[in-house]
Motif scaffolding. Sequence first.
Motif, PDB file in Angstrom:
ATOM      1  N   ALA A  68       6.968  14.454  22.281  1.00 18.76           N
ATOM      2  CA  ALA A  68       7.340  13.043  22.155  1.00 18.76           C
ATOM      3  C   ALA A  68       8.789  12.926  21.700  1.00 18.76           C
ATOM      4  CB  ALA A  68       6.417  12.337  21.157  1.00 18.76           C
ATOM      5  N   HIS A  69       9.175  13.740  20.723  1.00 17.56           N
ATOM      6  CA  HIS A  69      10.544  13.732  20.222  1.00 17.56           C
ATOM      7  C   HIS A  69      11.528  14.126  21.321  1.00 17.56           C
ATOM      8  CE1 HIS A  69      13.718  13.961  17.203  1.00 17.56           C
ATOM      9  NE2 HIS A  69      14.096  15.101  17.789  1.00 17.56           N
ATOM     10  N   ALA A  70      11.147  15.083  22.134  1.00 21.36           N
ATOM     11  CA  ALA A  70      12.025  15.520  23.220  1.00 21.36           C
ATOM     12  C   ALA A  70      12.264  14.403  24.228  1.00 21.36           C
ATOM     13  CB  ALA A  70      11.420  16.745  23.911  1.00 21.36           C
ATOM     14  N   HIS A  71      11.229  13.650  24.547  1.00 20.25           N
ATOM     15  CA  HIS A  71      11.408  12.534  25.480  1.00 20.25           C
ATOM     16  C   HIS A  71      12.246  11.414  24.858  1.00 20.25           C
ATOM     17  CE1 HIS A  71       9.216  13.463  29.169  1.00 20.25           C
ATOM     18  NE2 HIS A  71       8.344  14.127  28.418  1.00 20.25           N
ATOM     19  N   LEU A  72      12.052  11.169  23.563  1.00 20.56           N
ATOM     20  CA  LEU A  72      12.880  10.167  22.895  1.00 20.56           C
ATOM     21  C   LEU A  72      14.337  10.610  22.869  1.00 20.56           C
ATOM     22  CD1 LEU A  72      10.567   9.197  19.899  1.00 20.56           C
ATOM     23  CD2 LEU A  72      11.204   7.742  21.828  1.00 20.56           C
ATOM     24  N   SER A  73      14.574  11.884  22.635  1.00 18.41           N
ATOM     25  CA  SER A  73      15.944  12.400  22.642  1.00 18.41           C
ATOM     26  C   SER A  73      16.567  12.259  24.021  1.00 18.41           C
ATOM     27  CB  SER A  73      15.951  13.873  22.211  1.00 18.41           C
ATOM     28  OG  SER A  73      15.502  14.021  20.878  1.00 18.41           O
ATOM     29  N   ALA A  74      15.780  12.541  25.052  1.00 17.19           N
ATOM     30  CA  ALA A  74      16.289  12.396  26.420  1.00 17.19           C
ATOM     31  C   ALA A  74      16.612  10.948  26.743  1.00 17.19           C
ATOM     32  CB  ALA A  74      15.262  12.946  27.409  1.00 17.19           C
ATOM     33  N   ALA A  75      15.919  10.017  26.076  1.00 15.97           N
ATOM     34  CA  ALA A  75      16.158   8.596  26.338  1.00 15.97           C
ATOM     35  C   ALA A  75      17.469   8.095  25.723  1.00 15.97           C
ATOM     36  CB  ALA A  75      14.990   7.767  25.806  1.00 15.97           C
ATOM     37  N   VAL A  76      17.950   8.785  24.700  1.00 13.83           N
ATOM     38  CA  VAL A  76      19.157   8.301  24.018  1.00 13.83           C
ATOM     39  C   VAL A  76      20.360   9.213  24.204  1.00 13.83           C
ATOM     40  CG1 VAL A  76      17.864   7.026  22.277  1.00 13.83           C
ATOM     41  CG2 VAL A  76      18.482   9.407  21.834  1.00 13.83           C
ATOM     42  N   THR A  77      20.149  10.423  24.701  1.00 10.43           N
ATOM     43  CA  THR A  77      21.244  11.376  24.842  1.00 10.43           C
ATOM     44  C   THR A  77      21.866  11.283  26.233  1.00 10.43           C
ATOM     45  OG1 THR A  77      20.130  12.892  23.320  1.00 10.43           O
ATOM     46  CG2 THR A  77      21.911  13.800  24.667  1.00 10.43           C
ATOM     47  N   GLY A  78      23.067  10.768  26.279  1.00 13.03           N
ATOM     48  CA  GLY A  78      23.781  10.694  27.548  1.00 13.03           C
ATOM     49  C   GLY A  78      23.289   9.637  28.505  1.00 13.03           C
ATOM     50  N   ALA A  79      22.370   8.789  28.056  1.00 11.31           N
ATOM     51  CA  ALA A  79      21.830   7.739  28.929  1.00 11.31           C
ATOM     52  C   ALA A  79      22.656   6.463  28.792  1.00 11.31           C
ATOM     53  CB  ALA A  79      20.378   7.452  28.584  1.00 11.31           C
ATOM     54  N   ARG A  80      23.013   5.866  29.903  1.00  9.20           N
ATOM     55  CA  ARG A  80      23.750   4.606  29.887  1.00  9.20           C
ATOM     56  C   ARG A  80      22.770   3.453  29.773  1.00  9.20           C
ATOM     57  NH1 ARG A  80      28.285   4.516  34.518  1.00  9.20           N
ATOM     58  NH2 ARG A  80      28.914   2.755  33.214  1.00  9.20           N
ATOM     59  N   ARG A  81      23.077   2.504  28.909  1.00  9.69           N
ATOM     60  CA  ARG A  81      22.198   1.360  28.727  1.00  9.69           C
ATOM     61  C   ARG A  81      22.159   0.522  30.007  1.00  9.69           C
ATOM     62  NH1 ARG A  81      24.198  -1.064  23.007  1.00  9.69           N
ATOM     63  NH2 ARG A  81      22.634  -2.669  23.479  1.00  9.69           N
ATOM     64  N   PRO A  82      20.978  -0.004  30.369  1.00  8.00           N
ATOM     65  CA  PRO A  82      20.889  -0.844  31.570  1.00  8.00           C
ATOM     66  C   PRO A  82      21.610  -2.169  31.354  1.00  8.00           C
ATOM     67  CG  PRO A  82      18.832  -0.908  30.357  1.00  8.00           C
ATOM     68  CD  PRO A  82      19.682   0.133  29.686  1.00  8.00           C
ATOM     69  N   LEU A  83      21.918  -2.837  32.465  1.00  9.48           N
ATOM     70  CA  LEU A  83      22.663  -4.092  32.383  1.00  9.48           C
ATOM     71  C   LEU A  83      21.881  -5.160  31.632  1.00  9.48           C
ATOM     72  CD1 LEU A  83      24.222  -4.275  35.961  1.00  9.48           C
ATOM     73  CD2 LEU A  83      25.354  -3.654  33.819  1.00  9.48           C
ATOM     74  N   ARG A  84      20.566  -5.210  31.850  1.00 10.69           N
ATOM     75  CA  ARG A  84      19.730  -6.179  31.139  1.00 10.69           C
ATOM     76  C   ARG A  84      18.706  -5.428  30.317  1.00 10.69           C
ATOM     77  NH1 ARG A  84      18.571 -11.623  31.095  1.00 10.69           N
ATOM     78  NH2 ARG A  84      16.538 -12.107  30.188  1.00 10.69           N
ATOM     79  N   GLU A  85      18.656  -5.744  29.028  1.00 13.77           N
ATOM     80  CA  GLU A  85      17.737  -5.061  28.133  1.00 13.77           C
ATOM     81  C   GLU A  85      16.635  -6.004  27.670  1.00 13.77           C
ATOM     82  OE1 GLU A  85      19.777  -1.715  25.658  1.00 13.77           O
ATOM     83  OE2 GLU A  85      21.050  -3.505  25.487  1.00 13.77           O
ATOM     84  N   GLY A  86      15.507  -5.429  27.358  1.00 16.43           N
ATOM     85  CA  GLY A  86      14.355  -6.158  26.838  1.00 16.43           C
ATOM     86  C   GLY A  86      13.367  -5.126  26.342  1.00 16.43           C
ATOM     87  N   LEU A  87      12.159  -5.528  26.094  1.00 11.24           N
ATOM     88  CA  LEU A  87      11.170  -4.581  25.589  1.00 11.24           C
ATOM     89  C   LEU A  87      10.994  -3.395  26.527  1.00 11.24           C
ATOM     90  CD1 LEU A  87       9.058  -3.837  23.463  1.00 11.24           C
ATOM     91  CD2 LEU A  87       7.387  -5.169  24.763  1.00 11.24           C
ATOM     92  N   TYR A  88      11.142  -3.621  27.819  1.00 13.60           N
ATOM     93  CA  TYR A  88      10.879  -2.564  28.788  1.00 13.60           C
ATOM     94  C   TYR A  88      12.132  -1.852  29.272  1.00 13.60           C
ATOM     95  CZ  TYR A  88       5.898  -3.163  29.093  1.00 13.60           C
ATOM     96  OH  TYR A  88       4.559  -3.147  28.793  1.00 13.60           O
ATOM     97  N   ALA A  89      13.288  -2.202  28.758  1.00 12.81           N
ATOM     98  CA  ALA A  89      14.516  -1.575  29.244  1.00 12.81           C
ATOM     99  C   ALA A  89      15.554  -1.505  28.139  1.00 12.81           C
ATOM    100  CB  ALA A  89      15.078  -2.350  30.439  1.00 12.81           C
ATOM    101  N   GLY A  90      16.205  -0.359  28.024  1.00 11.85           N
ATOM    102  CA  GLY A  90      17.294  -0.225  27.071  1.00 11.85           C
ATOM    103  C   GLY A  90      16.846   0.197  25.687  1.00 11.85           C
ATOM    104  N   LEU A  91      17.672  -0.119  24.706  1.00 16.23           N
ATOM    105  CA  LEU A  91      17.405   0.324  23.339  1.00 16.23           C
ATOM    106  C   LEU A  91      16.109  -0.234  22.751  1.00 16.23           C
ATOM    107  CD1 LEU A  91      21.005   0.332  21.827  1.00 16.23           C
ATOM    108  CD2 LEU A  91      19.745   2.187  22.949  1.00 16.23           C
TER     109      LEU A  91
END
Length: 434
Positions: A68-91
């Motif tokens: 789980a930690h590895a997937h969370l790390s992959a989500a924040v490491t080097g990932a560009r935030r999407p143009l529109r964020e919400g519960l299902y997208a982005g931070l």
Amino acid sequence: MTDDLVVELAGRLADPAGLAAQVAAAETPELARTRSLWHAQSLADGHAGVGLLFAALAHGEPGYAEVAHAHLSAAVTGARRPLREGLYAGLPAVAFAARTAVGRPGEYGGLLSQLDAQADLLACRLVEEDAPRVAAGTAGAPMAGYDVVAGLSGLGRLLLAAGPEHRDTTELVLAHLVALTRPVTAPDGTRVPGWWTGDPILYSEPDGIPGGHFNVGLAHGIPGPLALLSLALTAGVRVPGQEQAIRTVAEWLLARRSPDGAGWPNVVPMEAESAAAAGGRPELAEARAGWCYGTPGVARALQLAALALKEPEWNRQAIGAVAAVCRSGTAHALGDPTLCHGLAGFTTIVSLMAREPGGSELAVYIPELTEHLAALADPARPFLWAATEPGGSGVVHRPGFLDGAAGAALALHSVTTPHAPHGALPWQAALLLC
């Protein structure tokens, strides 16, 4: 059998880099669609969503916590935030996944403090964008501004879980959703409920519905605000007018079921709303038996309202509507195994509703639903379960949460392991089901 399938899928999704490469390579046409949808910071199709599966498994098998930690790390490491964020997208999506992974007090505290602050800012921005329209009493609520997937209902659920540090923004969100339930004047001069919208239901139908409509789906319609307002009230978080707003929406939904009183449509067009407001019950086709649209999602939101306001008759009607879907055999005709509009979503809702007061009549359907969901798995497919393309034109191999295999596995897992530990956010909260 069901546990074996969950373990098998977990093995196939355990390597974040390998999974991302598999999706990017898109070696089959069934994976090509997923490549265009994949984003690391997505709950629907990304590491954030896949992380939900491992977070849930880790509460029973601590070894999965590293994955789980590895997937969370992959989500924040080097990932560009999407143009529109919400519960299902982005931070906010990463924040939700991290909060489900909390196994002991303070875990992920530093990450969550940063991510929750971003969700706070985003929620304030959405309220500010729509506040002038609300203050003026102008019709036209933007669905993406208040819904579960991209709007305030989803963000509000995350902030509610974030606790007292974000209470001010949570109350700001709740107050805005309360205002959404007040009548407005539609373009034709008619006084209508405040969630009237001229938005199209689908981006592929940009002209929308003539005269506008009232969205009845839990994912994008008024049941989302109803669920959040009810959950907040039950949790002791309240703002002026909240109880009346819950009552307004619940009674509106109850008056707009199908003529036999069993289920709900996708939307109520303006013409049908005028007939209903005059005391009739318009002929509206029932929607699919899913979470996003259809009787199950609406019924769970109504049940949450019943529990919040202590209205046993609402609860009885909500349970009865879902029991009618179970008896009809509609669920067994579902060939799609996913959470959004398939069997996993329906099974999850039945399981949650069965645990509430009066829900025992639903419990008898859970074994056959889980057996059917397990039977839809195919070891020859890369992620065991394959989603059905819109219109049933084919399948697509999606590993993620909302429309993919991780969601199907979570639905099976939750039947045998229903409760997250104290301090962890249940994954079902991403669907505003709890």
